[in-house]
Design an enzyme around this catalytic site. Structure first.
Site, PDB file in Angstrom:
ATOM      1  N   ASP A 216       6.579  -3.790   9.050  1.00  0.00           N
ATOM      2  CA  ASP A 216       5.559  -4.778   8.705  1.00  0.00           C
ATOM      3  C   ASP A 216       5.863  -6.109   9.384  1.00  0.00           C
ATOM      4  OD1 ASP A 216       3.326  -5.801   7.478  1.00  0.00           O
ATOM      5  OD2 ASP A 216       4.270  -6.097   5.525  1.00  0.00           O
ATOM      6  N   GLY A 217       4.807  -6.802   9.806  1.00  0.00           N
ATOM      7  CA  GLY A 217       4.975  -8.161  10.298  1.00  0.00           C
ATOM      8  C   GLY A 217       4.589  -8.396  11.745  1.00  0.00           C
TER       9      GLY A 217
ATOM     10  N   ARG B 147      -2.767 -10.700  18.421  1.00  0.00           N
ATOM     11  CA  ARG B 147      -2.113  -9.702  17.576  1.00  0.00           C
ATOM     12  C   ARG B 147      -1.585  -8.529  18.393  1.00  0.00           C
ATOM     13  NH1 ARG B 147      -2.725  -9.663  12.003  1.00  0.00           N
ATOM     14  NH2 ARG B 147      -2.652  -7.386  11.931  1.00  0.00           N
TER      15      ARG B 147
ATOM     16  N   HIS C 232       1.950  -6.270  18.229  1.00  0.00           N
ATOM     17  CA  HIS C 232       2.093  -4.813  18.160  1.00  0.00           C
ATOM     18  C   HIS C 232       2.929  -4.295  19.338  1.00  0.00           C
ATOM     19  CE1 HIS C 232      -0.432  -4.579  14.720  1.00  0.00           C
ATOM     20  NE2 HIS C 232      -1.540  -4.915  15.337  1.00  0.00           N
TER      21      HIS C 232
ATOM     22  N   SER D  69      -3.504   5.537   6.388  1.00  0.00           N
ATOM     23  CA  SER D  69      -4.902   5.962   6.251  1.00  0.00           C
ATOM     24  C   SER D  69      -5.802   4.778   5.926  1.00  0.00           C
ATOM     25  CB  SER D  69      -5.010   7.035   5.162  1.00  0.00           C
ATOM     26  OG  SER D  69      -4.403   6.595   3.954  1.00  0.00           O
TER      27      SER D  69
ATOM     28  N   ARG E  52      -9.024  -1.983   9.616  1.00  0.00           N
ATOM     29  CA  ARG E  52      -8.780  -3.112  10.506  1.00  0.00           C
ATOM     30  C   ARG E  52      -9.879  -3.192  11.569  1.00  0.00           C
ATOM     31  NH1 ARG E  52      -2.227  -3.489  11.523  1.00  0.00           N
ATOM     32  NH2 ARG E  52      -1.634  -3.487   9.312  1.00  0.00           N
TER      33      ARG E  52
ATOM     34  N   LEU F 155      18.880  14.156  15.594  1.00  0.00           N
ATOM     35  CA  LEU F 155      18.186  13.284  14.641  1.00  0.00           C
ATOM     36  C   LEU F 155      16.738  13.730  14.575  1.00  0.00           C
ATOM     37  CD1 LEU F 155      18.162  10.461  13.000  1.00  0.00           C
ATOM     38  CD2 LEU F 155      17.226   9.521  15.120  1.00  0.00           C
TER      39      LEU F 155
ATOM     40  N   ARG G   8       6.530  -4.052  -1.644  1.00  0.00           N
ATOM     41  CA  ARG G   8       5.694  -2.985  -2.192  1.00  0.00           C
ATOM     42  C   ARG G   8       5.791  -1.784  -1.263  1.00  0.00           C
ATOM     43  NH1 ARG G   8       2.247  -6.962  -0.301  1.00  0.00           N
ATOM     44  NH2 ARG G   8       1.011  -6.386   1.531  1.00  0.00           N
ATOM     45  N   LEU G   9       5.349  -0.613  -1.754  1.00  0.00           N
ATOM     46  CA  LEU G   9       5.436   0.617  -0.971  1.00  0.00           C
ATOM     47  C   LEU G   9       4.178   0.909  -0.157  1.00  0.00           C
ATOM     48  CD1 LEU G   9       7.308   3.020  -3.415  1.00  0.00           C
ATOM     49  CD2 LEU G   9       8.181   1.953  -1.338  1.00  0.00           C
TER      50      LEU G   9
END
Length: 236
Positions: A24-25, A37, A41, A70, A75, A135, A190-191
Site C-alpha cells: 500500500d502507498g 500516480r 505504481h 476485486s 479506480r 520459494l 486493516r486487512l
C-alpha cells in the site's frame, strides 16, 4: 507502528514459513512528490522486484503479494489500464530471472477474468516455474477474500461436506504453508479483504513506510519482530 528500519535478525530462526504483504502507498508516494500516480505504481513494481531478489536466504517458503483486489476495478479506468500494463511488462521482463532463481509463481484470485493476453502470460509463467521449489511467490490478482471463501464453501458443499477443513482445502492458498505473518505498508491498519480466513491466527506487522520505499531490510525487521512474539493460537 514502525517508521524506520531497526536492527533485525531475519534468517530462518524467525520461524516464518509464509508471509503475506499488503503493498500500500504507491499513490501517496507519488502525491508527496507531485508526480503522476502511474509513477508511484512503477516504483511499486521496482519494490516488488527488489523484494523478490532480496528475500532469498531469509528462510521463507512462500511470499504472497496483494497486487490487485476485486475492489480495485472501482479506480479510474486509466489507472486500471496502467496497472494491467505494468503487470504485463513485469511478467515479460522478469520471468527469466524468476525461473532461474528457483521461484515458483502462483496466482490467486479470479485472474481468469482479466484480459486474455494477461491470462496467457500468467498461465505460461506458472507452467514454466511449476517445478521450482526455492520459494513460492503467490500474487493476488482480482482477489477478494470474501469471494474466495464463498467459492470454497460452495465447492465443499458440492463435495458434500461443509467443515472448516473442507473449506480450507478449496481455498486458493490450499497448496501454500499456513500463513504466519501479514505485513501492511503505508500506515493503514486493516486487512482490506485480504486472506481473511488464512489470517485467523497470523501475526500482524504494520509500518508507515510507503510501498515504493519498502526494502528487504524492512521485511527482515518484520521477521525479526515476529521471532520475538509468542503465538498461543487461542490456547491461553
Amino acid at each position: 507502528m514502525t517508521a524506520a528500519v531497526l536492527p533485525a535478525s531475519g534468517g530462518p530462526e524467525h520461524g516464518v514459513r509464509h508471509v503475506a504483504i499488503i503493498m500500500d502507498g504507491n499513490g501517496r508516494w507519488a502525491k508527496k512528490r507531485h508526480l503522476p500516480r502511474v509513477l508511484g505504481h512503477q516504483r511499486g513494481v521496482e519494490a516488488v522486484r527488489r523484494l523478490i531478489r532480496g528475500v532469498r536466504g531469509m528462510g521463507l517458503e512462500a511470499v504472497t503479494l496483494y497486487a490487485f483486489s476485486s475492489e480495485n476495478w472501482r479506480r479510474p479506468e486509466q489507472e486500471v489500464s496502467d496497472l494491467m500494463g505494468l503487470l504485463k511488462r513485469f511478467i515479460i521482463s522478469d520471468i527469466d530471472e524468476i525461473a532461474a532463481n528457483g521461484v515458483r509463481l502462483k496466482i490467486i484470485g479470479d485472474y481468469k477474468a482479466l484480459s486474455a493476453d494477461i491470462v496467457d502470460l500468467l498461465e505460461g509463467a506458472m507452467a514454466r516455474t511449476a517445478g521450482n521449489c526455492e520459494l513460492t511467490l503467490a500474487i493476488a490478482l482480482n482477489y477478494g477474500s470474501q469471494q474466495e471463501i464463498a467459492r470454497a464453501a460452495a465447492a465443499a458443499a458440492v463435495k458434500g461436506e461443509i467443515t472448516a477443513e473442507a473449506i480450507e482445502a478449496e481455498l486458493d492458498t490450499a497448496c501454500l504453508p499456513p500463513l504466519d505473518l501479514v505485513v501492511r505498508t503505508s500506515g493503514e491498519v486493516r486487512l482490506s479483504n485480504f486472506l481473511l480466513w488464512q489470517a485467523a491466527y497470523a501475526e500482524m506487522w504494520f509500518t508507515d513506510v510507503l510501498w515504493p520505499d519498502f526494502t528487504p531490510d524492512h521485511l527482515a525487521h518484520a521477521l525479526g519482530a515476529f521471532g520475538q512474539r509468542e503465538r498461543r493460537f487461542g490456547g491461553r
